[in-house]
Design an enzyme around this catalytic site. Structure first.
Site, PDB file in Angstrom:
ATOM      1  N   SER A  21       0.837  -1.214   0.000  1.00  0.00           N
ATOM      2  CA  SER A  21       0.000   0.000   0.000  1.00  0.00           C
ATOM      3  C   SER A  21       0.868   1.259   0.000  1.00  0.00           C
ATOM      4  O   SER A  21       0.490   2.279  -0.584  1.00  0.00           O
ATOM      5  CB  SER A  21      -0.973  -0.007   1.184  1.00  0.00           C
ATOM      6  N   ASN A  22       2.030   1.214   0.620  1.00  0.00           N
ATOM      7  CA  ASN A  22       2.941   2.367   0.540  1.00  0.00           C
ATOM      8  C   ASN A  22       3.476   2.525  -0.883  1.00  0.00           C
ATOM      9  O   ASN A  22       3.650   3.643  -1.357  1.00  0.00           O
ATOM     10  CB  ASN A  22       4.108   2.216   1.525  1.00  0.00           C
ATOM     11  N   ILE A  96      16.724  -7.602   5.617  1.00  0.00           N
ATOM     12  CA  ILE A  96      17.787  -6.662   6.007  1.00  0.00           C
ATOM     13  C   ILE A  96      18.857  -6.693   4.925  1.00  0.00           C
ATOM     14  O   ILE A  96      19.370  -7.759   4.557  1.00  0.00           O
ATOM     15  CB  ILE A  96      18.347  -7.038   7.393  1.00  0.00           C
ATOM     16  N   ASN A 111      13.650   4.570   4.203  1.00  0.00           N
ATOM     17  CA  ASN A 111      12.779   3.510   4.719  1.00  0.00           C
ATOM     18  C   ASN A 111      11.626   4.138   5.488  1.00  0.00           C
ATOM     19  O   ASN A 111      11.770   5.215   6.065  1.00  0.00           O
ATOM     20  CB  ASN A 111      13.574   2.600   5.668  1.00  0.00           C
ATOM     21  N   HIS A 113       9.073   3.240   8.661  1.00  0.00           N
ATOM     22  CA  HIS A 113       8.972   2.295   9.770  1.00  0.00           C
ATOM     23  C   HIS A 113       7.743   2.645  10.616  1.00  0.00           C
ATOM     24  O   HIS A 113       7.512   3.818  10.924  1.00  0.00           O
ATOM     25  CB  HIS A 113      10.244   2.367  10.622  1.00  0.00           C
ATOM     26  N   ASP A 149      16.999   0.287  11.437  1.00  0.00           N
ATOM     27  CA  ASP A 149      16.064   1.365  11.810  1.00  0.00           C
ATOM     28  C   ASP A 149      16.736   2.497  12.605  1.00  0.00           C
ATOM     29  O   ASP A 149      16.124   3.063  13.523  1.00  0.00           O
ATOM     30  CB  ASP A 149      14.869   0.793  12.604  1.00  0.00           C
TER      31      ASP A 149
HETATM   32  C1  GAR Z   1       4.039  -0.740   6.762  1.00  0.00           C
HETATM   33  O1  GAR Z   1       3.368  -0.479   7.960  1.00  0.00           O
HETATM   34  C2  GAR Z   1       5.516  -0.445   6.905  1.00  0.00           C
HETATM   35  O2  GAR Z   1       5.797   0.672   7.705  1.00  0.00           O
HETATM   36  C3  GAR Z   1       6.005  -1.707   7.572  1.00  0.00           C
HETATM   37  O3  GAR Z   1       5.304  -2.747   6.917  1.00  0.00           O
HETATM   38  C4  GAR Z   1       4.040  -2.236   6.446  1.00  0.00           C
HETATM   39  C5  GAR Z   1       3.955  -2.516   4.973  1.00  0.00           C
HETATM   40  O4  GAR Z   1       2.700  -2.182   4.453  1.00  0.00           O
HETATM   41  N1  GAR Z   1       7.408  -1.850   7.459  1.00  0.00           N
HETATM   42  C6  GAR Z   1       8.160  -2.442   8.362  1.00  0.00           C
HETATM   43  O5  GAR Z   1       7.714  -2.949   9.374  1.00  0.00           O
HETATM   44  C7  GAR Z   1       9.633  -2.456   8.027  1.00  0.00           C
HETATM   45  N2  GAR Z   1      10.389  -2.862   9.166  1.00  0.00           N
HETATM   46  P1  GAR Z   1       2.496  -2.047   2.885  1.00  0.00           P
HETATM   47  O6  GAR Z   1       3.109  -3.293   2.238  1.00  0.00           O
HETATM   48  O7  GAR Z   1       1.009  -2.017   2.714  1.00  0.00           O
HETATM   49  O8  GAR Z   1       3.167  -0.791   2.425  1.00  0.00           O
END
Ligand code: GAR
Length: 192
Positions: A21-22, A96, A111, A113, A149
């Site tokens: 989604s990001n 990682i 990134n 987080h 992170d």
């Molecule tokens: C998001 O909340 C992102 O911040 C997190 O995974 C999700 C991915 O959502 N990332 C981490 O935890 C990285 N350590 P998405 O696939 O819908 O963008």
């Protein structure tokens, strides 16, 4: 903080592992006139990532590398060079990257987080924030360095944790803020 890029569009690769989604919000942002980036490549370590569908929908090149072998990073670097990528956005990328990889793209990896770093690095951030009875959690966009992170923070957004929030409801609230924060952070870093 602002890195001047002249009028050159910044060729960007987005790395994903899951829903994407990001990635979708970054693609939408990249199509706006004010956007300094174009998204030219999507990389996933997971062939089943739902996010890979956006590559088909928006006609963006995609590549899958499991990253189980050390040579996979070399293959990724080759692809990045071939496509003249100058920025990597990690967006829900759950692997990682090695120090060598990060060094070869120094200062050009961002990134997102799902916590207010430096709090709750790593996994299960929402569950940990709730268990610690935090009043707020949120999300952070930061530069990637060789420590997990821990790179320089670009922007953060705070989200209130309500008494009845579960990791799931909190994740949902934070994710919708992430979609706004990542583009804002890119605008902050790259001034046209
Ligand atoms: C998001 O909340 C992102 O911040 C997190 O995974 C999700 C991915 O959502 N990332 C981490 O935890 C990285 N350590 P998405 O696939 O819908 O963008």
């Amino acid at each position: 903080m602002a890195l001047s890029t002249g009028s050159k569009i910044i060729k960007t690769a987005v790395f994903i592992s899951g829903t994407g989604s990001n990635l979708k919000s970054l693609i939408k942002f990249s199509k706006l006139k004010k956007s300094p980036i174009s998204i030219n490549l999507i990389i996933s370590n997971n062939p089943k990532s739902k996010g890979l569908e956006y590559a088909n929908i928006f006609k963006i090149k995609k590549k899958v590398f499991s990253l189980k072998k050390i040579t996979d990073e070399k293959k990724i670097l080759f692809e990045l060079k071939k496509d003249k990528i100058d920025l990597i956005c990690l967006a829900g990328f759950m692997k990682i990257l090695s120090k060598t990889f990060i060094k070869s793209f120094k200062g050009k990896i961002l990134n997102i987080h799902p916590s207010l770093l430096p709090k709750f690095k790593g996994l299960n951030t929402h569950e940990r924030a709730i268990n610690k009875k935090e009043k707020y959690s949120g999300c952070t966009v930061h530069f990637v360095n060789s420590k997990l992170d821990s790179g320089k923070i670009i922007l953060q957004k705070r989200v209130k944790i309500k008494k009845d929030d579960t990791p799931k409801t909190l994740a949902k609230k934070i994710l919708s803020q992430e979609h706004k924060l990542y583009p804002k952070a890119i605008l902050k870093v790259f001034s046209l």
